[in-house]
Scaffold this active site. Structure first.
Site, PDB file in Angstrom:
ATOM      1  N   ASN A  38     -61.482 -25.076  14.226  1.00  0.00           N
ATOM      2  CA  ASN A  38     -60.663 -25.668  13.165  1.00  0.00           C
ATOM      3  C   ASN A  38     -59.197 -25.360  13.440  1.00  0.00           C
ATOM      4  O   ASN A  38     -58.878 -24.301  13.987  1.00  0.00           O
ATOM      5  CB  ASN A  38     -61.056 -25.064  11.807  1.00  0.00           C
ATOM      6  CG  ASN A  38     -60.261 -25.654  10.657  1.00  0.00           C
ATOM      7  OD1 ASN A  38     -60.022 -26.860  10.610  1.00  0.00           O
ATOM      8  ND2 ASN A  38     -59.833 -24.810   9.714  1.00  0.00           N
TER       9      ASN A  38
ATOM     10  N   ASP B   5     -61.538 -21.222   6.255  1.00  0.00           N
ATOM     11  CA  ASP B   5     -60.392 -20.836   7.079  1.00  0.00           C
ATOM     12  C   ASP B   5     -60.496 -19.389   7.553  1.00  0.00           C
ATOM     13  O   ASP B   5     -59.547 -18.598   7.440  1.00  0.00           O
ATOM     14  CB  ASP B   5     -59.077 -21.083   6.316  1.00  0.00           C
ATOM     15  CG  ASP B   5     -58.888 -22.553   5.979  1.00  0.00           C
ATOM     16  OD1 ASP B   5     -59.340 -23.408   6.774  1.00  0.00           O
ATOM     17  OD2 ASP B   5     -58.311 -22.851   4.920  1.00  0.00           O
TER      18      ASP B   5
ATOM     19  N   HIS C 195     -55.556 -24.882  11.456  1.00  0.00           N
ATOM     20  CA  HIS C 195     -55.068 -24.628  10.091  1.00  0.00           C
ATOM     21  C   HIS C 195     -53.562 -24.376  10.146  1.00  0.00           C
ATOM     22  O   HIS C 195     -53.088 -23.647  11.013  1.00  0.00           O
ATOM     23  CB  HIS C 195     -55.802 -23.425   9.493  1.00  0.00           C
ATOM     24  CG  HIS C 195     -55.413 -23.159   8.077  1.00  0.00           C
ATOM     25  ND1 HIS C 195     -55.851 -23.942   7.031  1.00  0.00           N
ATOM     26  CD2 HIS C 195     -54.592 -22.231   7.533  1.00  0.00           C
ATOM     27  CE1 HIS C 195     -55.325 -23.493   5.896  1.00  0.00           C
ATOM     28  NE2 HIS C 195     -54.550 -22.448   6.183  1.00  0.00           N
TER      29      HIS C 195
HETATM   30  C1  GAR Z   1     -53.185 -30.538   9.574  1.00  0.00           C
HETATM   31  O1  GAR Z   1     -51.955 -29.977   9.219  1.00  0.00           O
HETATM   32  C2  GAR Z   1     -54.272 -29.479   9.597  1.00  0.00           C
HETATM   33  O2  GAR Z   1     -53.828 -28.240  10.052  1.00  0.00           O
HETATM   34  C3  GAR Z   1     -54.643 -29.407   8.138  1.00  0.00           C
HETATM   35  O3  GAR Z   1     -54.659 -30.766   7.732  1.00  0.00           O
HETATM   36  C4  GAR Z   1     -53.690 -31.487   8.476  1.00  0.00           C
HETATM   37  C5  GAR Z   1     -54.368 -32.699   9.067  1.00  0.00           C
HETATM   38  O4  GAR Z   1     -53.431 -33.520   9.705  1.00  0.00           O
HETATM   39  N1  GAR Z   1     -55.904 -28.775   7.970  1.00  0.00           N
HETATM   40  C6  GAR Z   1     -56.168 -27.897   6.993  1.00  0.00           C
HETATM   41  O5  GAR Z   1     -55.373 -27.602   6.127  1.00  0.00           O
HETATM   42  C7  GAR Z   1     -57.556 -27.286   7.053  1.00  0.00           C
HETATM   43  N2  GAR Z   1     -57.659 -26.150   6.184  1.00  0.00           N
HETATM   44  P1  GAR Z   1     -53.893 -34.625  10.734  1.00  0.00           P
HETATM   45  O6  GAR Z   1     -54.966 -35.466  10.021  1.00  0.00           O
HETATM   46  O7  GAR Z   1     -52.654 -35.416  11.001  1.00  0.00           O
HETATM   47  O8  GAR Z   1     -54.456 -33.945  11.961  1.00  0.00           O
END
Ligand code: GAR
Length: 210
Positions: free
Chosen positions: A116, A154, A118
């Site tokens: 994952n 997470d 984060h």
């Molecule tokens: C990213 O910033 C990722 O780190 C976050 O969602 C966004 C997705 O962006 N994920 C989380 O917060 C997971 N806990 P993307 O769809 O443009 O890759």
């Protein structure tokens, strides 16, 4: 206690998304530029309208969308995704903005083979909107983390992190934009490291061969 582990059995990725898919795009680009020796077997979305699906289609990658409303329980939703990934012979599952918590059965089906990304320096600021949480807290540095997924949110052994300074002029959005650049850099690197093997899990620590 050190657990000897093996790299995933193959280099076929299943990328799970829920939204815009910019991390998916970073993985697609890294493969195209040969910085990442892998192939994307399938992109799975938890939303049929996720913009990231279009990125996959443009790259000629198969896509499947699962709506949790179509399933009686989280276990049933998870099981449907797991079946799809197994059918496509996926060796490593990459969560890329996948906004649903996967249960312990799903995690057990892919032991040490789910990653994952984060947008914070874990274990600080788990959960939603981590960049805003960090900005509101007033930390001077934040960043991005790629970790192996456990059933806890997470959590799990950290494979790569990148530090991003919080500037006095930052808003939560400008900080998020700089963190995203680092996510795109470290996610393909972390995937490559996990696929290459030669690592162990020692307690919480992801230990690479020197
Ligand atoms: C990213 O910033 C990722 O780190 C976050 O969602 C966004 C997705 O962006 N994920 C989380 O917060 C997971 N806990 P993307 O769809 O443009 O890759």
């Amino acid at each position: 206690m050190s657990t000897r582990t093996r790299a995933p059995g193959n280099r076929r990725l299943g990328v799970l998304i829920s939204g815009r898919g910019s991390n998916l795009q970073a993985i697609i680009d890294a493969i195209a530029e040969r910085r990442l020796d892998a192939e994307i077997a399938v992109v799975v979305s938890s939303r049929p309208d996720a913009p990231g699906l279009e990125r996959a289609r443009r790259a000629g990658i198969g896509t499947v969308a699962f709506s949790h409303q179509d399933y009686d329980s989280r276990d049933a939703f998870d099981a449907a995704i797991a079946r799809e990934l197994e059918r496509r012979d996926v060796g490593l599952v990459c969560l890329a903005g996948f906004m649903r918590l996967l249960g312990s059965r799903f995690v057990a089906a892919f032991p040490n083979a789910i990653l994952n990304v984060h947008p914070s320096l874990l274990p600080a600021f788990r959960g939603l909107d981590a960049q805003r949480q960090a900005w509101e807290h007033g930390v001077r540095v934040s960043g991005a983390t790629v970790h192996i997924v456990t059933p806890e949110l997470d959590d799990g052994p950290i494979v790569r992190q990148a530090v991003v300074p919080v500037l006095p002029t930052d808003t939560a959005d400008s900080l998020a934009a700089r963190i995203l650049v680092e996510e795109h850099r470290i996610y393909p690197e972390a995937i490559q490291a996990v696929l290459d093997g030669g690592w162990t899990i020692d307690g919480r620590r992801f230990v690479e061969r020197p």
